[in-house]
Design a protein around this motif. Structure first.
Motif, short mmCIF file in Angstrom:
data_model
loop_
_atom_site.label_atom_id
_atom_site.label_comp_id
_atom_site.label_asym_id
_atom_site.label_seq_id
_atom_site.Cartn_x
_atom_site.Cartn_y
_atom_site.Cartn_z
N ASP A 231 0.83 -1.20 0.00
CA ASP A 231 0.00 0.00 0.00
C ASP A 231 0.87 1.26 0.00
O ASP A 231 2.10 1.20 -0.01
CB ASP A 231 -0.95 -0.01 1.20
N GLN A 232 0.19 2.41 0.02
CA GLN A 232 0.90 3.68 -0.05
C GLN A 232 1.77 3.91 1.19
O GLN A 232 2.85 4.51 1.09
CB GLN A 232 -0.09 4.83 -0.22
N LYS A 233 1.35 3.43 2.34
CA LYS A 233 2.16 3.56 3.55
C LYS A 233 3.49 2.83 3.38
O LYS A 233 4.55 3.35 3.77
CB LYS A 233 1.40 2.99 4.76
N THR A 234 3.45 1.64 2.80
CA THR A 234 4.66 0.87 2.56
C THR A 234 5.59 1.61 1.60
O THR A 234 6.81 1.69 1.81
CB THR A 234 4.31 -0.51 1.99
N LYS A 235 5.02 2.16 0.54
CA LYS A 235 5.82 2.88 -0.45
C LYS A 235 6.45 4.13 0.16
O LYS A 235 7.62 4.45 -0.12
CB LYS A 235 4.95 3.22 -1.66
N ARG A 236 5.70 4.84 1.01
CA ARG A 236 6.25 6.03 1.68
C ARG A 236 7.39 5.66 2.61
O ARG A 236 8.39 6.39 2.72
CB ARG A 236 5.15 6.77 2.46
N GLN A 237 7.27 4.51 3.28
CA GLN A 237 8.32 4.08 4.20
C GLN A 237 9.63 3.84 3.47
O GLN A 237 10.71 4.19 3.96
CB GLN A 237 7.89 2.80 4.93
N VAL A 238 9.55 3.26 2.28
CA VAL A 238 10.78 3.02 1.51
C VAL A 238 11.40 4.34 1.08
O VAL A 238 12.64 4.49 1.09
CB VAL A 238 10.47 2.13 0.30
N LEU A 239 10.59 5.31 0.71
CA LEU A 239 11.12 6.63 0.35
C LEU A 239 11.83 7.27 1.55
O LEU A 239 12.91 7.84 1.42
CB LEU A 239 10.00 7.53 -0.15
N GLU A 240 11.23 7.14 2.74
CA GLU A 240 11.85 7.68 3.94
C GLU A 240 13.16 6.95 4.27
O GLU A 240 14.11 7.56 4.77
CB GLU A 240 10.88 7.56 5.12
N ASN A 241 13.20 5.67 3.97
CA ASN A 241 14.41 4.89 4.26
C ASN A 241 15.63 5.40 3.50
O ASN A 241 16.77 5.18 3.93
CB ASN A 241 14.18 3.42 3.94
#
Length: 260
Positions: A231-241
Motif C-alpha cells: 500500500d501507499q504507507k509501505t511505499k512512503r516508508q521506503v522513500l523515507e528509508n
C-alpha cells in the motif's frame, strides 16, 4: 490447448507471493512451471490449471545445488523457450543472531543468495541466447534498512535487489529485462514460518499478497526496474528509508522484530 502459450517459471510458486505470481501469469496468457518444497506444489498446479493454463509442478529442495539444477533441467525438458522467470523462492529467520542456529542461517543463504545466483545464471544465459525474456527477482522492503533480529535475512534480500539492478544494466541491449519486487510485510505465512508470529511485526496488519503479486507482475511486463509491493504507507516508508540514518532505522526496526 496451451502449447502455443508463452512459458513462465516461478520458483517457490506453491504458496504465498509465489503462488499469487503464478496466478497472475496464468490469468494473463502464460503456462507456468512452478517449484515447491512439499507436495503442496501439486495442489497449487491443480488450482492454476483451473485458470485455463497448463501448470508443470516440480518438488525440489531450493537450498541445494541439485534441487535448483533439477528444476531448471525439468523446465528445459518442456522443450519450450522460457519467456519469463520469477525468482521468488526465499525464507526468513527471526530471533537474535547470538541464539539462532548456524545451520539454519546457512540454509537461508543457500536459498536466498546462492540459489538466486544459480537460477539467475541458467535463466540469463537461456534468455540472452534467445534474444528476449523477462526476469523478476523478489527482494523485500527489508533490503532498504538494517534488520536486527532478522540479521541474516535482510542482507540476503539486499543482495537480491542489487543483483537485479546490476543485471538489468548488463542486459540492457540484449532484449532481456530485469525487475526487482520489494514487498512489504504481506499476509502470507512468511512471518509465522520465520518464527516471528509473536513479534510486533508479526502481529501487524499486512499488505495483501494478491495486490503485491499483481504489482510485481505489471512492473515486470512494463519493464520497470523495481517496484515496492504494497500500500501507499509501505511505499512512503521506503522513500523515507533513503534519507533516514542507518542507526535510526535499525532501532526502529528492532522494536518491531525483537522477540517478546
Amino acid at each position: 490447448m496451451t502449447g502455443n502459450k508463452p512459458l513462465a517459471m516461478i520458483t517457490g510458486g506453491s504458496s504465498g507471493i509465489g503462488f499469487e505470481l503464478a496466478k497472475q501469469f496464468a490469468k494473463n496468457g502464460f503456462d507456468v512451471a512452478i517449484s515447491g518444497s512439499s507436495d503442496k506444489v501439486n495442489e497449487a498446479a491443480d488450482a492454476l490449471r483451473s485458470l485455463d493454463a497448463e501448470a508443470y509442478p516440480f518438488k525440489a529442495d531450493a537450498s541445494t545445488y541439485d534441487g535448483v539444477e533439477r528444476f531448471w533441467t525439468f523446465t528445459q525438458g518442456l522443450g519450450r523457450p522460457l519467456e519469463a522467470a520469477a525468482l521468488n523462492v526465499g525464507i526468513g529467520i527471526g530471533g537474535a543472531f547470538v541464539d539462532n542456529d548456524l545451520e539454519d542461517e546457512l540454509r537461508l543463504l543457500a536459498i536466498n543468495v546462492t540459489g538466486t545466483v544459480h537460477m539467475a545464471k541458467r535463466v540469463v544465459q537461456h534468455m540472452v541466447k534467445n534474444g528476449r525474456g523477462r526476469i523478476l527477482i523478489t527482494s523485500s522492503v527489508s533490503a532498504t534498512l538494517p534488520t536486527p533480529y532478522e540479521t541474516v535475512y535482510g542482507p540476503s534480500k539486499a543482495f537480491g535487489y542489487m543483483v537485479a539492478e546490476s543485471l538489468r544494466e548488463e542486459l540492457r541491449s540484449t532484449g532481456v529485462t530485469v525487475t526487482a519486487l520489494l514487498p512489504g510485510a504481506t499476509n502470507s505465512d512468511f512471518h509465522a514460518n520465520a518464527g516471528m508470529g509473536g513479534t510486533k511485526l508479526g502481529g501487524q496488519q499486512k499488505n495483501d499478497k494478491t495486490l503485491v503479486a499483481k504489482q510485481g507482475f505489471e512492473a515486470l511486463m512494463n519493464g520497470i526496474d523495481h517496484i515496492v509491493g504494497g500500500d501507499q504507507k509501505t511505499k512512503r516508508q521506503v522513500l523515507e528509508n533513503r534519507t533516514t540514518p542507518e542507526p535510526v532505522k535499525a532501532a526502529r526496526q528492532a522494536e518491531l522484530t525483537q522477540p517478546q
